[in-house]
Design a protein around this motif. Structure first.
Motif, short mmCIF file in Angstrom:
data_model
loop_
_atom_site.label_atom_id
_atom_site.label_comp_id
_atom_site.label_asym_id
_atom_site.label_seq_id
_atom_site.Cartn_x
_atom_site.Cartn_y
_atom_site.Cartn_z
N THR A 319 76.20 27.81 13.74
CA THR A 319 75.06 28.60 14.23
C THR A 319 74.52 27.96 15.51
OG1 THR A 319 73.45 27.30 12.99
CG2 THR A 319 74.39 29.23 11.88
N LEU A 320 73.72 28.73 16.24
CA LEU A 320 73.18 28.23 17.51
C LEU A 320 72.10 27.16 17.31
CD1 LEU A 320 72.77 31.51 19.63
CD2 LEU A 320 74.44 29.69 19.99
N TRP A 321 71.43 27.26 16.19
CA TRP A 321 70.26 26.41 15.96
C TRP A 321 70.56 24.91 16.18
CZ3 TRP A 321 65.28 27.59 15.57
CH2 TRP A 321 64.41 26.56 15.21
N ILE A 347 68.37 35.93 29.40
CA ILE A 347 69.19 35.39 28.32
C ILE A 347 68.64 34.06 27.78
CG2 ILE A 347 71.47 34.37 27.85
CD1 ILE A 347 72.64 36.52 29.76
N LEU A 348 68.25 33.16 28.69
CA LEU A 348 67.91 31.80 28.23
C LEU A 348 66.67 31.75 27.32
CD1 LEU A 348 68.89 29.70 31.39
CD2 LEU A 348 70.27 30.32 29.38
N PRO A 349 65.59 32.48 27.63
CA PRO A 349 64.46 32.45 26.70
C PRO A 349 64.84 32.94 25.29
CG PRO A 349 63.76 33.33 28.81
CD PRO A 349 65.25 33.21 28.86
N GLN A 350 65.78 33.90 25.23
CA GLN A 350 66.20 34.39 23.90
C GLN A 350 67.01 33.32 23.15
OE1 GLN A 350 67.68 38.45 23.64
NE2 GLN A 350 66.99 38.81 25.72
N LEU A 351 67.82 32.59 23.89
CA LEU A 351 68.58 31.51 23.23
C LEU A 351 67.63 30.40 22.78
CD1 LEU A 351 71.70 31.27 25.60
CD2 LEU A 351 71.60 32.28 23.30
N LYS A 353 64.61 30.78 21.80
CA LYS A 353 63.96 31.26 20.58
C LYS A 353 64.86 31.06 19.37
CE LYS A 353 61.02 34.94 22.20
NZ LYS A 353 61.24 36.30 22.60
N GLN A 354 66.16 31.06 19.58
CA GLN A 354 67.10 30.86 18.46
C GLN A 354 67.38 29.38 18.22
OE1 GLN A 354 70.35 33.52 17.88
NE2 GLN A 354 69.71 34.83 19.56
N GLY A 355 66.58 28.53 18.83
CA GLY A 355 66.68 27.09 18.54
C GLY A 355 67.72 26.34 19.35
N VAL A 356 68.24 26.97 20.41
CA VAL A 356 69.24 26.28 21.24
C VAL A 356 68.53 25.26 22.13
CG1 VAL A 356 71.00 26.58 23.03
CG2 VAL A 356 70.70 28.33 21.29
N ARG A 357 69.13 24.08 22.28
CA ARG A 357 68.57 23.07 23.20
C ARG A 357 69.30 23.25 24.53
NH1 ARG A 357 70.27 18.48 19.52
NH2 ARG A 357 69.35 16.98 20.94
N LEU A 358 68.54 23.74 25.52
CA LEU A 358 69.17 24.10 26.80
C LEU A 358 69.07 22.98 27.81
CD1 LEU A 358 67.67 27.71 27.11
CD2 LEU A 358 70.05 27.13 26.56
N GLN A 359 70.20 22.66 28.44
CA GLN A 359 70.19 21.79 29.60
C GLN A 359 70.88 22.57 30.71
OE1 GLN A 359 71.81 18.66 27.19
NE2 GLN A 359 73.82 18.77 28.16
N ALA A 360 70.29 22.53 31.92
CA ALA A 360 70.80 23.44 32.96
C ALA A 360 70.94 22.74 34.30
CB ALA A 360 69.85 24.63 33.10
N TYR A 361 71.88 23.29 35.09
CA TYR A 361 72.04 22.82 36.46
C TYR A 361 72.32 24.00 37.37
CZ TYR A 361 74.14 20.95 40.66
OH TYR A 361 74.42 20.69 41.97
N ASP A 362 71.64 24.03 38.50
CA ASP A 362 71.93 25.02 39.54
C ASP A 362 71.77 24.30 40.87
OD1 ASP A 362 71.78 28.37 39.97
OD2 ASP A 362 71.12 27.12 41.66
N PRO A 363 72.72 24.49 41.79
CA PRO A 363 72.63 23.75 43.07
C PRO A 363 71.39 24.07 43.89
CG PRO A 363 74.85 24.63 42.74
CD PRO A 363 73.98 25.22 41.67
N MET A 373 60.72 28.76 33.43
CA MET A 373 61.34 28.29 32.18
C MET A 373 61.16 26.76 32.09
SD MET A 373 64.77 30.71 32.11
CE MET A 373 65.34 30.28 33.74
N PRO A 374 59.90 26.34 31.84
CA PRO A 374 59.62 24.90 31.89
C PRO A 374 60.25 24.11 30.75
CG PRO A 374 57.65 26.14 31.23
CD PRO A 374 58.71 27.15 31.57
N GLY A 375 60.66 24.81 29.68
CA GLY A 375 61.15 24.08 28.50
C GLY A 375 62.59 23.57 28.62
N ILE A 376 63.28 23.94 29.69
CA ILE A 376 64.70 23.56 29.83
C ILE A 376 64.81 22.14 30.38
CG2 ILE A 376 66.82 24.11 31.13
CD1 ILE A 376 66.04 27.05 30.96
N ASP A 377 65.84 21.43 29.94
CA ASP A 377 66.12 20.08 30.45
C ASP A 377 66.99 20.24 31.70
OD1 ASP A 377 66.86 17.49 30.85
OD2 ASP A 377 68.02 17.30 28.99
#
Ligand SMILES: NC(=O)c1ccc[n+]([C@@H]2O[C@H](COP(=O)([O-])OP(=O)(O)OC[C@H]3O[C@@H](n4cnc5c(N)ncnc54)[C@H](O)[C@@H]3O)[C@@H](O)[C@H]2O)c1
Length: 466
Positions: A319-321, A347-351, A353-363, A373-377
């Motif tokens: 599961t995603l959690w 998409i990311l706020p919905q993920l 909500k499903q308990g996914v721990r998001l880490q992101a990179y964009d150049p 989206m302040p909650g993302i690492d």
């Protein structure tokens, strides 16, 4: 010629810099004092390849100025451009409040014959409305309002402005036509087609061009979904239909739905205006619904693909959690920092909500993303974002994401599961390298466990069990 431009956003800043590059004197004005202060220090408020250089050169040679004083910018201008935002209202219509405010600000300072040019994307009739607003404030103004919609694309804006496929100008009198022709003479001399038409048609051209392109995107995404469901390959399909010159190959790449500051709002605005005119544009309405449906169902696809990948890698809990997801790309497309209506912000706020721990990179888009989206690492590189991730999600087609080596994925990630919503890699190559790889509208291949050089944790044990 002297030009002034109200609004130094993506369109106003690029247009001003490029007009200066063509030899005109440009005074750019914005109500955002911080933006102007930054520009005066040579610090660009947006990311746009090549813009820095053109701004610097034309500020140094004195042809490009930034300020907040409308009166002095407008006073002796031959043309005053309005390039402010026209975001969607709740009912889909375009909000022209900023255009109206700009018109009212300009009106008292107009002197001599001036063409007020609406560059913002606006509903048909806005030119007439702006003329009325100016006359209410300044009844004796010698003014003509023209429409000159902009077709530049973020990421290639300089080339699009200086080497456009066409320029569209809508005027109601000869005086305005002459000024607009003179302004664009340097480009007409380079054989750029200039479409001179009436104002209403020019206003409508922009909406219809964007709606047509949005339709192509929605169409190929529907074909990708269908390919997924019935086991066909959308890449081959797109290539085959794109080679038909009546269709053409562009805008036939499946992805996470169209986003950005133009297609979503322009399709909605055209549909709303057509409804008001009692002449509904059913195709455009269907495009809007199709795109929304496509983005919504992607969350389910990500969940299913990750579960399948983790199953293959031997995870007990699929599961995603609680899982770590590395997100590659936040901008609505590559080469821009713009995240307005990007797939990431849906998409990311919905993920999350499903308990996914998001880490992101964009150049380029991380500063903008942090605000919404302040909650993302947020991470600092491709390697960094993949570190320890249970799966990777490719959302934007940045060149930096095209050539990530399989070894990097396997070394950095806890398990090499990749959901690619831009179809950047070959499913077969990925499977051969031991990656559980899922994309849009292409049959996925089971990863060859024997070729997995390094599978981390649980996945390694699973491989032994096989
Ligand atoms: N961004 C694109 O790729 C693109 C392409 C073609 C057309 N357009 C259209 O161009 C218009 C502008 O888009 P954008 O992306 O540049 O918007 P933006 O939000 O980046 O910039 C708008 C700017 O206008 C300023 N502004 C608002 N009211 C003002 C006023 N009264 N006086 C002076 N400045 C004012 C804002 O502070 C902001 O800096 C929109 O109608 C959009 O649909 C955008």
């Amino acid at each position: 010629m002297k030009i002034s431009i109200l609004g130094v956003g993506y369109v106003g800043l690029v247009s001003g810099a490029c007009f200066a590059e063509l030899g005109w004197n440009v005074d750019s004005v914005d109500i955002d004092e911080e933006k102007i202060a930054r520009l005066k220090l040579g610090d660009l408020p947006i990311f746009e390849p090549g813009l820095d250089e053109i701004v610097q050169r034309n500020v140094s040679n004195g042809r490009l100025k930034f300020g907040t004083d409308v009166a002095s910018a407008v006073a002796d201008a031959d043309a005053v451009f309005i390039a402010v935002g026209t975001p969607p209202l709740e009912d889909g219509r375009a909000d022209t409040t900023a255009v109206a405010a700009a018109a009212r600000e300009i009106a008292p300072h107009l002197s001599g014959y001036t063409v007020v040019v609406i560059k913002s994307t606006v509903p048909v009739g806005t030119g007439t409305y702006v003329t009325r607003l100016i006359r209410e404030v300044n009844p004796t103004a010698q003014v003509s309002v023209a429409s000159n919609p902009e077709f530049l694309r973020e990421g290639s804006a300089i080339r699009d402005f200086l080497q456009p496929e066409r320029i569209v100008v809508g005027c109601v009198d000869t005086g305005a036509r002459e000024v607009m022709r003179a302004l664009y003479a340097p480009l007409e001399l380079r054989d750029v087609p200039l479409i001179l038409t009436d104002r209403a048609t020019a206003e409508l051209i922009k909406y219809s061009a964007n709606s047509f392109l949005a339709a192509k995107v929605a169409f190929i995404n529907e074909m990708a979904d269908l390919c997924d469901s019935i086991g066909a390959n959308v890449d081959d399909l797109a290539r085959a239909i794109g080679l038909d010159s009546r269709i053409g190959p562009s805008f036939l790449k499946p992805g996470p739905g169209y986003g950005g500051s133009c297609f979503p709002k322009d399709t909605l605005a055209l549909a709303a205006q057509a409804q008001e005119a009692d002449c509904p544009v059913r195709i455009v309405e269907a495009v809007v619904a199709s795109n929304a449906h496509h983005i919504r169902r992607l969350v389910g696809k990500i969940e299913r693909d990750c579960a399948a990948g983790w199953g293959r890698m031997g995870y007990e809990d699929t599961t995603l959690w609680g899982k770590k997801l590395a997100v590659l790309g936040l901008a609505f497309k590559s080469n821009t920092d713009d995240i307005r209506y990007a797939a990431s912000v849906v998409i990311l706020p919905q993920l999350e909500k499903q308990g996914v721990r998001l880490q992101a990179y964009d150049p380029a888009a991380m500063d903008n993303a942090k605000e919404v989206m302040p909650g993302i690492d947020y991470r600092t590189s491709v390697e960094d974002v993949l570190e320890g991730a249970d799966a990777a999600l490719i959302l934007t087609e940045w060149p930096q994401f095209h050539g990530i080596s399989w070894a990097t994925l396997k070394d950095r990630m806890a398990s090499p599961v990749v959901v690619d919503l831009r179809n950047l890699y070959s499913p077969k190559d990925a499977a051969d390298a031991g990656i559980a790889y899922y994309s849009l509208g292409r049959p996925d291949h089971a990863p060859s466990i024997s070729k997995v050089v390094k599978l981390a944790g649980v996945a390694k044990d699973a491989a032994k069990a096989v």
